[in-house]
Design an enzyme around this catalytic site. Structure first.
Site, mmCIF file in Angstrom:
data_model
loop_
_atom_site.group_PDB
_atom_site.id
_atom_site.type_symbol
_atom_site.label_atom_id
_atom_site.label_comp_id
_atom_site.label_asym_id
_atom_site.label_seq_id
_atom_site.Cartn_x
_atom_site.Cartn_y
_atom_site.Cartn_z
ATOM 1 N N LYS A 21 0.025 3.796 -2.642
ATOM 2 C CA LYS A 21 -0.997 4.844 -2.518
ATOM 3 C C LYS A 21 -0.397 6.247 -2.400
ATOM 4 O O LYS A 21 -1.104 7.240 -2.554
ATOM 5 C CB LYS A 21 -1.912 4.535 -1.338
ATOM 6 C CG LYS A 21 -2.807 3.330 -1.618
ATOM 7 C CD LYS A 21 -3.483 2.787 -0.372
ATOM 8 C CE LYS A 21 -4.307 1.558 -0.732
ATOM 9 N NZ LYS A 21 -4.598 0.710 0.416
ATOM 10 N N SER B 63 0.795 -1.238 0.000
ATOM 11 C CA SER B 63 0.000 0.000 0.000
ATOM 12 C C SER B 63 0.823 1.282 0.000
ATOM 13 O O SER B 63 0.249 2.367 -0.054
ATOM 14 C CB SER B 63 -0.963 0.005 1.193
ATOM 15 O OG SER B 63 -2.044 -0.860 0.935
ATOM 16 N N SER C 238 -5.754 3.287 4.906
ATOM 17 C CA SER C 238 -5.260 2.632 3.699
ATOM 18 C C SER C 238 -6.401 2.036 2.894
ATOM 19 O O SER C 238 -6.335 0.895 2.418
ATOM 20 C CB SER C 238 -4.234 1.543 4.060
ATOM 21 O OG SER C 238 -3.424 1.215 2.955
ATOM 22 N N LYS D 179 3.549 6.517 5.054
ATOM 23 C CA LYS D 179 2.606 5.465 4.658
ATOM 24 C C LYS D 179 3.150 4.070 4.915
ATOM 25 O O LYS D 179 4.299 3.775 4.606
ATOM 26 C CB LYS D 179 2.277 5.595 3.158
ATOM 27 C CG LYS D 179 1.190 4.635 2.674
ATOM 28 C CD LYS D 179 -0.180 5.077 3.127
ATOM 29 C CE LYS D 179 -1.260 4.041 2.838
ATOM 30 N NZ LYS D 179 -1.201 2.850 3.707
#
Length: 299
Positions: free
Chosen positions: A76, A73, A134, A250
């Site tokens: 992203k 993720s 997320s 992140k």
């Protein structure tokens, strides 16, 4: 005669003091340089890692920094960057949540922002839903909104194309995306160095910085019937609470990606930014980050 001797003594003393002070300063500088040079290189469980000084782009730590790996993720970050790079972007424009987004979450067993079909959610709120919990449903909504084409599939393909165009424009030669959220088909990869450069670029956006440093948020969204509800999201990035000076960015995880983290922190006038990919557990991911960040702040 005595006066002459005293004069010589004072001059000698002054010169000696100056010489001694210079030696001390020079010695300190040398010791400081030597200390920086002899800092033991930290050992991390992650397969790859990279840290740089965000102000100077100087490399501070590297471990297989240019080896391509699955990114989970952390993908992203690029999803958000593409959205925030749109011309004449209206962060308050609303997106109606489609059943396709929730069906996607169920079919993939993906992380979710728990968006509800029919709700009207602003682009800004979708960015929070993307980066904090997320949400792959938020990623899908943004790709559908900002891709081009007459069908949803065409718009998603267009959006992913924009992600790869951004990677190319940033000079990320070891990065490729085949998904809007990191749940790829084998061709979603990057490197610690490339992801760090991407994050550094994304952090130039004040909106991005505001989102990724947020520990939790409560957002008021419009329901299908015209009423409203509150959506509460907490950040998966525990670094924000556990590491002094943390400002983002992140987390990521997955069967092939294992445990990933793109991170940044500021102490005094120095901001360092970095990435670990394929760490062996969430706990080790945090420990890896702390080791190389502590090391980088000392350099």
């Amino acid at each position: 005669m005595k006066i002459g001797i005293k004069g010589i003594s004072r001059a000698t003393a002054t010169a000696t003091v100056a010489l001694t002070a210079g030696a001390v300063i020079a010695g300190s500088a040398f010791a400081s340089t030597a200390q920086a040079a002899t800092l033991p290189n930290p050992k991390i469980t992650a397969a790859g890692g990279y840290v740089m000084n965000n102000g100077t782009a100087k490399s501070l730590f590297a471990k297989t920094a240019d080896t391509r790996r699955s990114t989970g993720s952390t993908t992203k970050i690029m999803t958000a960057k593409v959205v925030l790079s749109q011309k004449n972007l209206n962060l308050d424009s609303k997106v109606t949540i489609q059943k396709a987004y929730s069906d996607y979450i169920v079919s993939k067993g993906a992380s979710s922002a728990r968006l509800i079909v029919g709700d009207k959610v602003t682009v800004r709120q979708l960015l929070y839903g993307l980066m904090l919990p997320s949400g792959c449903d938020a990623a899908y909504a943004l790709a559908d909104k900002f891709g081009s084409g007459s069908t949803r599939a065409a718009r998603v393909k267009s959006f992913i194309g924009k992600m790869n165009a951004q990677a190319k424009s940033l000079g990320l030669k070891n990065t490729h995306f085949d998904s809007f959220d990191g749940i790829g088909n084998g061709s979603n990869y990057s490197t610690p160095r490339d992801l760090t450069k991407l994050a550094s670029s994304a952090m130039k956006s004040s909106t991005f910085r505001s989102v990724v440093k947020t520990k939790s948020t409560k957002q008021k969204v419009t329901t299908k019937s015209g009423g409203y509800r509150y959506m509460s999201w907490s950040n998966t990035n525990t670094m924000l609470s556990s590491y002094s000076g943390a400002i983002g960015i992140k987390t990521g995880s997955g069967p092939s990606a294992k445990y990933c983290l793109v991170f940044a922190a500021t102490r005094g006038s120095k901001t360092v930014i970095g990435t670990v990919l394929a760490s062996t557990s969430a706990a080790n991911r945090s420990a890896d980050m702390k080791k190389i960040m502590d090391y980088s702040f000392k350099k």
